[in-house]
Design a protein around this motif. Structure first.
Motif, PDB file in Angstrom:
ATOM      1  N   GLU A  65       1.009  -0.946  -0.026  1.00  0.00           N
ATOM      2  CA  GLU A  65      -0.406   0.593   0.177  1.00  0.00           C
ATOM      3  C   GLU A  65       0.842   1.448   0.139  1.00  0.00           C
ATOM      4  OE1 GLU A  65      -3.072   0.430  -0.382  1.00  0.00           O
ATOM      5  OE2 GLU A  65      -3.717  -1.778   0.161  1.00  0.00           O
ATOM      6  N   ALA A  66       0.709   2.241  -1.252  1.00  0.00           N
ATOM      7  CA  ALA A  66       1.611   2.803  -0.999  1.00  0.00           C
ATOM      8  C   ALA A  66       1.028   4.397  -0.790  1.00  0.00           C
ATOM      9  CB  ALA A  66       2.409   2.821  -2.642  1.00  0.00           C
ATOM     10  N   ILE A  67       1.544   5.065   0.348  1.00  0.00           N
ATOM     11  CA  ILE A  67       0.912   6.431   0.312  1.00  0.00           C
ATOM     12  C   ILE A  67       1.825   7.523  -1.421  1.00  0.00           C
ATOM     13  CG2 ILE A  67       1.503   8.237   1.937  1.00  0.00           C
ATOM     14  CD1 ILE A  67       3.368   6.576   4.087  1.00  0.00           C
ATOM     15  N   ASN A  68       2.249   7.453  -1.448  1.00  0.00           N
ATOM     16  CA  ASN A  68       2.310   8.266  -2.914  1.00  0.00           C
ATOM     17  C   ASN A  68       2.196   7.442  -4.373  1.00  0.00           C
ATOM     18  OD1 ASN A  68       3.509  10.463  -1.280  1.00  0.00           O
ATOM     19  ND2 ASN A  68       5.290  10.198  -0.982  1.00  0.00           N
ATOM     20  N   GLY A  69       2.426   7.871  -4.833  1.00  0.00           N
ATOM     21  CA  GLY A  69       2.562   7.384  -6.068  1.00  0.00           C
ATOM     22  C   GLY A  69       3.999   6.553  -6.816  1.00  0.00           C
ATOM     23  N   LEU A  70       4.419   5.828  -8.124  1.00  0.00           N
ATOM     24  CA  LEU A  70       5.409   6.308  -8.340  1.00  0.00           C
ATOM     25  C   LEU A  70       6.550   7.129  -8.420  1.00  0.00           C
ATOM     26  CD1 LEU A  70       4.305   3.609 -11.338  1.00  0.00           C
ATOM     27  CD2 LEU A  70       4.819   2.596  -9.298  1.00  0.00           C
ATOM     28  N   ASP A  71       5.747   8.105  -8.419  1.00  0.00           N
ATOM     29  CA  ASP A  71       7.090   9.234  -8.097  1.00  0.00           C
ATOM     30  C   ASP A  71       6.716   9.746  -6.688  1.00  0.00           C
ATOM     31  OD1 ASP A  71       8.417  11.569  -7.688  1.00  0.00           O
ATOM     32  OD2 ASP A  71       6.700  12.731  -9.368  1.00  0.00           O
ATOM     33  N   PRO A  72       8.142   9.752  -5.680  1.00  0.00           N
ATOM     34  CA  PRO A  72       8.515   9.667  -4.097  1.00  0.00           C
ATOM     35  C   PRO A  72       7.767  11.446  -3.955  1.00  0.00           C
ATOM     36  CG  PRO A  72      10.443   9.022  -5.627  1.00  0.00           C
ATOM     37  CD  PRO A  72       9.564   9.362  -6.826  1.00  0.00           C
ATOM     38  N   GLU A  73       8.424  11.489  -4.841  1.00  0.00           N
ATOM     39  CA  GLU A  73       7.878  13.398  -4.396  1.00  0.00           C
ATOM     40  C   GLU A  73       6.550  13.610  -4.168  1.00  0.00           C
ATOM     41  OE1 GLU A  73      10.551  15.390  -3.204  1.00  0.00           O
ATOM     42  OE2 GLU A  73      12.615  14.448  -4.479  1.00  0.00           O
ATOM     43  N   SER A  74       5.386  12.785  -5.196  1.00  0.00           N
ATOM     44  CA  SER A  74       4.450  13.546  -4.822  1.00  0.00           C
ATOM     45  C   SER A  74       3.432  13.310  -3.640  1.00  0.00           C
ATOM     46  CB  SER A  74       3.073  12.714  -6.192  1.00  0.00           C
ATOM     47  OG  SER A  74       2.978  11.200  -5.341  1.00  0.00           O
ATOM     48  N   GLU A  75       2.569  14.191  -2.875  1.00  0.00           N
ATOM     49  CA  GLU A  75       1.949  14.180  -1.957  1.00  0.00           C
ATOM     50  C   GLU A  75       0.138  13.601  -1.723  1.00  0.00           C
ATOM     51  OE1 GLU A  75       1.983  15.968   1.134  1.00  0.00           O
ATOM     52  OE2 GLU A  75       3.674  16.740   0.198  1.00  0.00           O
ATOM     53  N   PRO A  76       0.189  12.552  -0.668  1.00  0.00           N
ATOM     54  CA  PRO A  76      -0.960  11.882  -1.138  1.00  0.00           C
ATOM     55  C   PRO A  76      -2.363  13.343  -1.152  1.00  0.00           C
ATOM     56  CG  PRO A  76       0.160  11.387   1.360  1.00  0.00           C
ATOM     57  CD  PRO A  76       0.940  12.171   0.489  1.00  0.00           C
ATOM     58  N   SER A  77      -3.577  12.223  -0.845  1.00  0.00           N
ATOM     59  CA  SER A  77      -4.457  13.279  -0.870  1.00  0.00           C
ATOM     60  C   SER A  77      -4.942  12.931   0.517  1.00  0.00           C
ATOM     61  CB  SER A  77      -6.022  12.611  -1.559  1.00  0.00           C
ATOM     62  OG  SER A  77      -6.348  11.396  -1.075  1.00  0.00           O
ATOM     63  N   ALA A  78      -6.390  13.813   0.932  1.00  0.00           N
ATOM     64  CA  ALA A  78      -6.114  13.484   2.897  1.00  0.00           C
ATOM     65  C   ALA A  78      -7.105  12.260   3.411  1.00  0.00           C
ATOM     66  CB  ALA A  78      -7.347  14.259   2.779  1.00  0.00           C
ATOM     67  N   GLU A  92      12.036   5.676   2.587  1.00  0.00           N
ATOM     68  CA  GLU A  92      13.738   5.340   1.821  1.00  0.00           C
ATOM     69  C   GLU A  92      14.415   6.426   2.700  1.00  0.00           C
ATOM     70  OE1 GLU A  92      13.076   6.785  -1.940  1.00  0.00           O
ATOM     71  OE2 GLU A  92      11.096   6.482  -1.916  1.00  0.00           O
ATOM     72  N   THR A  93      15.551   6.501   1.930  1.00  0.00           N
ATOM     73  CA  THR A  93      16.897   6.787   2.050  1.00  0.00           C
ATOM     74  C   THR A  93      17.208   8.641   1.138  1.00  0.00           C
ATOM     75  OG1 THR A  93      18.065   5.211   0.634  1.00  0.00           O
ATOM     76  CG2 THR A  93      17.837   5.280   3.623  1.00  0.00           C
ATOM     77  N   LEU A  94      16.819   8.332   0.214  1.00  0.00           N
ATOM     78  CA  LEU A  94      16.587   9.355  -1.004  1.00  0.00           C
ATOM     79  C   LEU A  94      15.764   9.943  -0.977  1.00  0.00           C
ATOM     80  CD1 LEU A  94      18.407   7.623  -3.547  1.00  0.00           C
ATOM     81  CD2 LEU A  94      19.952   8.993  -2.014  1.00  0.00           C
ATOM     82  N   VAL A  95      14.407  10.757   0.054  1.00  0.00           N
ATOM     83  CA  VAL A  95      13.823  11.638   0.075  1.00  0.00           C
ATOM     84  C   VAL A  95      13.046  11.985   1.838  1.00  0.00           C
ATOM     85  CG1 VAL A  95      10.975  11.634  -0.532  1.00  0.00           C
ATOM     86  CG2 VAL A  95      12.541   9.801  -2.590  1.00  0.00           C
ATOM     87  N   SER A  96      12.714  12.270   1.856  1.00  0.00           N
ATOM     88  CA  SER A  96      11.555  13.224   3.023  1.00  0.00           C
ATOM     89  C   SER A  96      10.802  12.081   3.820  1.00  0.00           C
ATOM     90  CB  SER A  96      11.313  14.911   2.781  1.00  0.00           C
ATOM     91  OG  SER A  96      10.183  14.975   4.333  1.00  0.00           O
ATOM     92  N   ASP A  97      11.270  12.520   4.812  1.00  0.00           N
ATOM     93  CA  ASP A  97      10.221  10.687   5.003  1.00  0.00           C
ATOM     94  C   ASP A  97       9.099  11.789   6.398  1.00  0.00           C
ATOM     95  OD1 ASP A  97      11.783  11.794   7.540  1.00  0.00           O
ATOM     96  OD2 ASP A  97      13.030  10.513   8.546  1.00  0.00           O
ATOM     97  N   LYS A  98       9.565  12.204   6.231  1.00  0.00           N
ATOM     98  CA  LYS A  98       7.795  13.720   6.352  1.00  0.00           C
ATOM     99  C   LYS A  98       6.568  12.930   6.969  1.00  0.00           C
ATOM    100  CE  LYS A  98       6.278  17.701   6.092  1.00  0.00           C
ATOM    101  NZ  LYS A  98       6.078  18.462   4.759  1.00  0.00           N
ATOM    102  N   THR A  99       6.086  12.288   5.333  1.00  0.00           N
ATOM    103  CA  THR A  99       4.684  12.316   5.292  1.00  0.00           C
ATOM    104  C   THR A  99       4.238  11.380   6.267  1.00  0.00           C
ATOM    105  OG1 THR A  99       4.723  12.744   3.156  1.00  0.00           O
ATOM    106  CG2 THR A  99       2.691  11.759   3.924  1.00  0.00           C
TER     107      THR A  99
END
Ligand SMILES: [Zn+2]
Length: 321
Positions: A232-245, A266-273
Protein backbone atom coordinates in the motif's frame (compact mmCIF):
# COMPACT_ATOMS: atom_id res chain seq x y z
CA UNK A 1 37.58 2.01 -26.49
CA UNK A 2 36.08 4.18 -29.21
CA UNK A 3 39.43 4.70 -30.94
CA UNK A 4 38.16 7.26 -33.41
CA UNK A 5 38.10 9.96 -30.77
CA UNK A 6 41.26 10.10 -28.71
CA UNK A 7 42.04 12.75 -26.18
CA UNK A 8 43.97 15.48 -27.88
CA UNK A 9 44.61 17.92 -25.09
CA UNK A 10 48.01 19.47 -25.65
CA UNK A 11 47.60 19.79 -29.39
CA UNK A 12 47.80 23.50 -30.26
CA UNK A 13 44.62 25.18 -31.41
CA UNK A 14 46.19 25.88 -34.78
CA UNK A 15 46.73 22.18 -35.36
CA UNK A 16 43.07 21.55 -34.58
CA UNK A 17 42.03 24.29 -36.94
CA UNK A 18 44.23 22.74 -39.60
CA UNK A 19 42.87 19.30 -38.94
CA UNK A 20 39.33 20.62 -39.21
CA UNK A 21 40.22 22.37 -42.44
CA UNK A 22 41.55 19.06 -43.73
CA UNK A 23 38.20 17.52 -42.99
CA UNK A 24 39.16 15.55 -39.90
CA UNK A 25 36.07 16.87 -38.23
CA UNK A 26 35.69 14.16 -35.64
CA UNK A 27 38.49 15.61 -33.52
CA UNK A 28 37.21 17.41 -30.49
CA UNK A 29 39.19 19.79 -28.31
CA UNK A 30 36.96 19.17 -25.34
CA UNK A 31 38.52 16.37 -23.37
CA UNK A 32 37.25 17.00 -19.84
CA UNK A 33 34.24 14.81 -20.35
CA UNK A 34 36.50 12.06 -21.61
CA UNK A 35 36.91 10.85 -18.05
CA UNK A 36 33.49 9.30 -18.41
CA UNK A 37 34.17 7.72 -21.77
CA UNK A 38 37.00 7.23 -24.20
CA UNK A 39 39.04 4.91 -22.04
CA UNK A 40 40.80 1.89 -23.49
CA UNK A 41 38.09 -0.27 -21.99
CA UNK A 42 34.50 -0.91 -23.05
CA UNK A 43 32.91 2.37 -21.92
CA UNK A 44 29.46 2.00 -20.47
CA UNK A 45 27.27 4.85 -19.26
CA UNK A 46 24.62 3.58 -16.85
CA UNK A 47 21.56 5.66 -15.99
CA UNK A 48 21.44 4.95 -12.24
CA UNK A 49 22.73 2.63 -9.54
CA UNK A 50 21.03 -0.75 -10.22
CA UNK A 51 22.11 -0.59 -13.86
CA UNK A 52 25.60 0.60 -12.94
CA UNK A 53 25.88 -2.40 -10.63
CA UNK A 54 24.82 -4.81 -13.39
CA UNK A 55 27.30 -3.30 -15.83
CA UNK A 56 30.15 -3.56 -13.29
CA UNK A 57 29.34 -7.13 -12.27
CA UNK A 58 28.93 -8.37 -15.83
CA UNK A 59 31.72 -6.29 -17.37
CA UNK A 60 34.33 -6.95 -14.68
CA UNK A 61 37.79 -5.71 -15.69
CA UNK A 62 36.80 -5.13 -19.29
CA UNK A 63 34.48 -2.23 -18.69
CA UNK A 64 34.70 1.35 -17.53
CA UNK A 65 31.33 2.26 -16.03
CA UNK A 66 30.02 5.69 -15.11
CA UNK A 67 26.57 6.53 -13.76
CA UNK A 68 24.51 9.53 -14.85
CA UNK A 69 22.85 9.63 -11.41
CA UNK A 70 25.32 10.47 -8.66
CA UNK A 71 25.14 8.70 -5.29
CA UNK A 72 22.47 10.35 -3.15
CA UNK A 73 20.73 11.96 -6.10
CA UNK A 74 17.07 11.01 -6.43
CA UNK A 75 16.96 9.43 -9.91
CA UNK A 76 13.35 10.04 -10.98
CA UNK A 77 13.71 13.73 -11.72
CA UNK A 78 17.36 13.69 -12.82
CA UNK A 79 18.52 16.45 -15.10
CA UNK A 80 21.46 15.88 -17.39
CA UNK A 81 24.31 18.33 -17.92
CA UNK A 82 25.81 19.21 -21.28
CA UNK A 83 28.99 17.45 -20.17
CA UNK A 84 27.10 14.27 -19.40
CA UNK A 85 25.41 14.41 -22.79
CA UNK A 86 28.80 14.80 -24.45
CA UNK A 87 30.26 11.88 -22.48
CA UNK A 88 27.28 9.78 -23.42
CA UNK A 89 27.99 10.44 -27.09
CA UNK A 90 31.55 9.22 -26.71
CA UNK A 91 30.80 6.03 -24.83
CA UNK A 92 30.54 2.56 -26.36
CA UNK A 93 27.24 1.64 -24.75
CA UNK A 94 24.48 3.15 -22.66
CA UNK A 95 22.37 1.15 -20.23
CA UNK A 96 19.12 2.86 -19.19
CA UNK A 97 15.54 2.12 -18.15
CA UNK A 98 12.89 3.71 -20.30
CA UNK A 99 10.16 5.65 -18.42
CA UNK A 100 12.10 6.09 -15.20
CA UNK A 101 14.08 9.22 -16.09
CA UNK A 102 12.62 11.36 -18.89
CA UNK A 103 15.83 13.41 -19.26
CA UNK A 104 17.85 10.24 -19.83
CA UNK A 105 15.32 8.93 -22.36
CA UNK A 106 15.68 12.16 -24.34
CA UNK A 107 19.49 12.21 -24.17
CA UNK A 108 19.71 8.58 -25.29
CA UNK A 109 17.32 9.01 -28.19
CA UNK A 110 19.28 12.03 -29.43
CA UNK A 111 22.66 10.42 -28.95
CA UNK A 112 24.61 8.47 -31.55
CA UNK A 113 26.04 5.96 -29.09
CA UNK A 114 26.31 2.65 -30.89
CA UNK A 115 24.87 0.26 -28.34
CA UNK A 116 21.71 1.40 -26.56
CA UNK A 117 20.40 -1.08 -24.01
CA UNK A 118 16.94 -0.43 -22.58
CA UNK A 119 16.60 -2.57 -19.44
CA UNK A 120 12.80 -2.35 -19.63
CA UNK A 121 12.90 -4.24 -22.93
CA UNK A 122 14.75 -7.15 -21.30
CA UNK A 123 11.98 -8.09 -18.87
CA UNK A 124 8.24 -7.52 -18.44
CA UNK A 125 6.60 -4.45 -16.96
CA UNK A 126 3.12 -3.92 -15.56
CA UNK A 127 0.87 -1.04 -14.67
CA UNK A 128 0.74 -0.61 -10.92
CA UNK A 129 -1.58 1.53 -8.81
CA UNK A 130 -1.27 2.59 -5.19
CA UNK A 131 -2.12 -0.92 -4.13
CA UNK A 132 -0.28 -3.93 -5.54
CA UNK A 133 -0.59 -7.60 -4.79
CA UNK A 134 -4.21 -8.29 -4.02
CA UNK A 135 -6.78 -6.36 -2.10
CA UNK A 136 -6.13 -5.50 1.50
CA UNK A 137 -9.02 -5.34 3.97
CA UNK A 138 -12.04 -3.38 2.76
CA UNK A 139 -11.05 0.18 3.29
CA UNK A 140 -10.98 1.64 -0.12
CA UNK A 141 -13.84 3.55 -1.59
CA UNK A 142 -11.73 5.11 -4.31
CA UNK A 143 -10.58 1.79 -5.81
CA UNK A 144 -7.07 1.38 -6.99
CA UNK A 145 -6.15 4.76 -8.44
CA UNK A 146 -4.54 4.30 -11.83
CA UNK A 147 -1.05 5.74 -11.92
CA UNK A 148 0.54 7.09 -15.05
CA UNK A 149 2.32 4.50 -17.14
CA UNK A 150 4.19 1.31 -16.40
CA UNK A 151 5.94 0.69 -13.09
CA UNK A 152 9.69 1.01 -13.76
CA UNK A 153 10.94 -0.51 -10.45
CA UNK A 154 11.83 -3.90 -11.95
CA UNK A 155 15.21 -4.24 -10.18
CA UNK A 156 13.57 -4.74 -6.78
CA UNK A 157 12.25 -8.10 -7.99
CA UNK A 158 15.29 -10.44 -8.08
CA UNK A 159 13.68 -12.51 -10.84
CA UNK A 160 13.14 -9.55 -13.17
CA UNK A 161 16.57 -8.16 -12.29
CA UNK A 162 18.11 -11.51 -13.29
CA UNK A 163 16.28 -11.33 -16.64
CA UNK A 164 17.74 -7.88 -17.20
CA UNK A 165 21.20 -9.23 -16.27
CA UNK A 166 20.88 -11.95 -18.92
CA UNK A 167 19.93 -9.39 -21.54
CA UNK A 168 22.73 -7.02 -20.59
CA UNK A 169 25.22 -9.90 -20.77
CA UNK A 170 24.11 -10.75 -24.30
CA UNK A 171 24.27 -7.10 -25.37
CA UNK A 172 27.83 -6.79 -24.00
CA UNK A 173 28.88 -9.98 -25.83
CA UNK A 174 27.58 -8.58 -29.08
CA UNK A 175 29.05 -5.11 -28.65
CA UNK A 176 32.46 -6.28 -27.39
CA UNK A 177 32.88 -9.82 -28.79
CA UNK A 178 36.52 -10.30 -27.86
CA UNK A 179 35.51 -10.46 -24.18
CA UNK A 180 32.30 -12.42 -24.76
CA UNK A 181 33.41 -15.49 -22.81
CA UNK A 182 34.07 -13.44 -19.67
CA UNK A 183 30.77 -11.59 -19.97
CA UNK A 184 29.00 -14.94 -20.20
CA UNK A 185 30.77 -16.30 -17.10
CA UNK A 186 30.12 -13.15 -15.07
CA UNK A 187 26.46 -13.04 -16.08
CA UNK A 188 25.95 -16.66 -15.04
CA UNK A 189 27.55 -15.98 -11.64
CA UNK A 190 25.36 -12.93 -11.07
CA UNK A 191 22.17 -14.73 -12.10
CA UNK A 192 23.04 -17.54 -9.70
CA UNK A 193 23.36 -15.06 -6.84
CA UNK A 194 20.04 -13.49 -7.75
CA UNK A 195 18.37 -16.91 -7.80
CA UNK A 196 19.69 -17.49 -4.28
CA UNK A 197 18.35 -14.10 -3.17
CA UNK A 198 14.97 -14.97 -4.65
CA UNK A 199 14.91 -18.20 -2.61
CA UNK A 200 15.86 -16.28 0.53
CA UNK A 201 12.94 -13.87 0.06
CA UNK A 202 10.56 -16.71 -0.75
CA UNK A 203 11.37 -18.72 2.38
CA UNK A 204 11.91 -15.65 4.54
CA UNK A 205 8.45 -14.23 3.81
CA UNK A 206 6.45 -17.44 3.54
CA UNK A 207 5.00 -17.36 7.07
CA UNK A 208 4.14 -13.94 8.40
CA UNK A 209 1.34 -12.60 10.60
CA UNK A 210 0.27 -10.02 8.03
CA UNK A 211 0.95 -9.73 4.29
CA UNK A 212 0.36 -5.98 4.04
CA UNK A 213 2.99 -3.26 4.23
CA UNK A 214 2.80 0.51 3.76
CA UNK A 215 5.47 2.43 1.85
CA UNK A 216 5.85 6.07 0.95
CA UNK A 217 6.86 5.57 -2.68
CA UNK A 218 5.28 2.81 -4.77
CA UNK A 219 8.57 1.13 -5.62
CA UNK A 220 7.92 -2.34 -4.23
CA UNK A 221 5.00 -3.53 -6.35
CA UNK A 222 6.94 -6.21 -8.24
CA UNK A 223 8.57 -7.41 -5.04
CA UNK A 224 5.17 -7.59 -3.30
CA UNK A 225 3.65 -9.63 -6.13
CA UNK A 226 6.60 -11.97 -6.31
CA UNK A 227 6.37 -12.91 -2.63
CA UNK A 228 2.61 -12.83 -2.11
CA UNK A 229 2.50 -9.52 -0.25
CA UNK A 230 0.38 -6.41 -0.64
CA UNK A 231 2.03 -3.04 -1.01
CA UNK A 232 0.00 0.00 0.00
CA UNK A 233 1.78 3.12 -1.18
CA UNK A 234 1.17 6.53 0.31
CA UNK A 235 2.51 8.30 -2.74
CA UNK A 236 2.57 7.17 -6.32
CA UNK A 237 5.42 5.89 -8.44
CA UNK A 238 7.01 9.32 -8.14
CA UNK A 239 8.43 9.61 -4.62
CA UNK A 240 7.90 13.37 -4.31
CA UNK A 241 4.13 13.49 -4.81
CA UNK A 242 1.76 14.24 -1.89
CA UNK A 243 -1.07 11.92 -0.83
CA UNK A 244 -4.66 13.16 -0.65
CA UNK A 245 -6.34 13.48 2.76
CA UNK A 246 -8.71 10.73 1.69
CA UNK A 247 -5.88 8.37 0.83
CA UNK A 248 -4.35 8.97 4.26
CA UNK A 249 -7.69 8.15 5.96
CA UNK A 250 -8.06 4.95 3.91
CA UNK A 251 -4.55 3.88 4.83
CA UNK A 252 -5.16 4.39 8.52
CA UNK A 253 -8.33 2.30 8.39
CA UNK A 254 -6.62 -0.43 6.44
CA UNK A 255 -3.62 -0.45 8.77
CA UNK A 256 -5.93 -1.30 11.65
CA UNK A 257 -7.91 -3.95 9.77
CA UNK A 258 -4.83 -5.71 8.36
CA UNK A 259 -2.59 -5.58 11.40
CA UNK A 260 0.00 -3.34 9.78
CA UNK A 261 2.76 -2.37 12.21
CA UNK A 262 5.10 -0.18 10.21
CA UNK A 263 5.17 2.66 7.71
CA UNK A 264 8.24 2.40 5.49
CA UNK A 265 10.10 5.36 4.12
CA UNK A 266 13.25 5.45 2.02
CA UNK A 267 16.74 6.85 2.27
CA UNK A 268 16.85 9.43 -0.55
CA UNK A 269 13.53 11.20 0.08
CA UNK A 270 12.06 13.11 3.07
CA UNK A 271 10.39 10.90 5.69
CA UNK A 272 7.94 13.63 6.78
CA UNK A 273 4.76 12.07 5.34
CA UNK A 274 5.64 8.63 6.68
CA UNK A 275 6.27 9.97 10.17
CA UNK A 276 3.03 11.99 10.22
CA UNK A 277 0.91 9.02 9.17
CA UNK A 278 2.72 6.67 11.52
CA UNK A 279 2.17 9.03 14.46
CA UNK A 280 -1.53 9.48 13.64
CA UNK A 281 -2.13 5.75 13.27
CA UNK A 282 0.17 4.71 16.11
CA UNK A 283 2.56 2.76 13.87
CA UNK A 284 6.31 2.40 13.77
CA UNK A 285 8.51 3.65 10.93
CA UNK A 286 11.41 1.89 9.28
CA UNK A 287 13.44 2.04 6.07
CA UNK A 288 12.66 -0.01 3.00
CA UNK A 289 15.26 0.99 0.46
CA UNK A 290 14.30 1.17 -3.25
CA UNK A 291 18.07 0.97 -4.04
CA UNK A 292 17.90 3.90 -6.39
CA UNK A 293 21.33 4.95 -5.11
CA UNK A 294 23.88 3.83 -2.51
CA UNK A 295 25.03 6.37 0.07
CA UNK A 296 26.55 6.33 3.54
CA UNK A 297 23.00 6.10 4.89
CA UNK A 298 22.28 2.89 2.96
CA UNK A 299 22.05 -0.28 5.04
CA UNK A 300 24.59 -2.03 2.89
CA UNK A 301 27.29 -1.34 0.34
CA UNK A 302 25.70 -2.87 -2.74
CA UNK A 303 22.48 -4.25 -4.24
CA UNK A 304 22.67 -7.58 -2.44
CA UNK A 305 23.41 -6.30 1.05
CA UNK A 306 20.67 -3.65 0.84
CA UNK A 307 18.18 -6.27 -0.38
CA UNK A 308 19.13 -8.42 2.63
CA UNK A 309 18.42 -5.43 4.88
CA UNK A 310 15.07 -4.96 3.10
CA UNK A 311 14.19 -8.59 3.73
CA UNK A 312 15.01 -8.25 7.42
CA UNK A 313 12.92 -5.05 7.71
CA UNK A 314 9.96 -6.75 6.00
CA UNK A 315 10.23 -9.80 8.25
CA UNK A 316 10.16 -7.59 11.34
CA UNK A 317 7.25 -5.46 10.10
CA UNK A 318 5.15 -8.39 8.88
CA UNK A 319 5.84 -10.54 11.91
CA UNK A 320 7.70 -13.64 10.76
CA UNK A 321 6.30 -16.75 12.41
ZN1 LIG B 1 11.38 4.95 -7.70
Amino acid sequence: MNVRRRRISGIPAIAIAAATALGLGTLSACSDTASAANTDKFDVVAAFYPLQYLAEQIGGDHVHVTSLTKPGQEPHDLEISAQQTAALGESDAVLYLKNLQPAVDDAVSQSEVKTKIDAASLTTEEKHGNEVGGHAATHDTSKNEELAGLDPHIWLDPVRYAQVAEGVGKAFEKADPKNAADYRTNTAALVKKLDALDTEFKTGLANTKTKVFITTHAAFGYLAERYGLTEEAINGLDPESEPSAKRVKDLEKMAKADGVTTVFYETLVSDKTAKTIAADANLKTDVLDPIEGITKKSRGKDYFSVQQANLKALQTALGTK
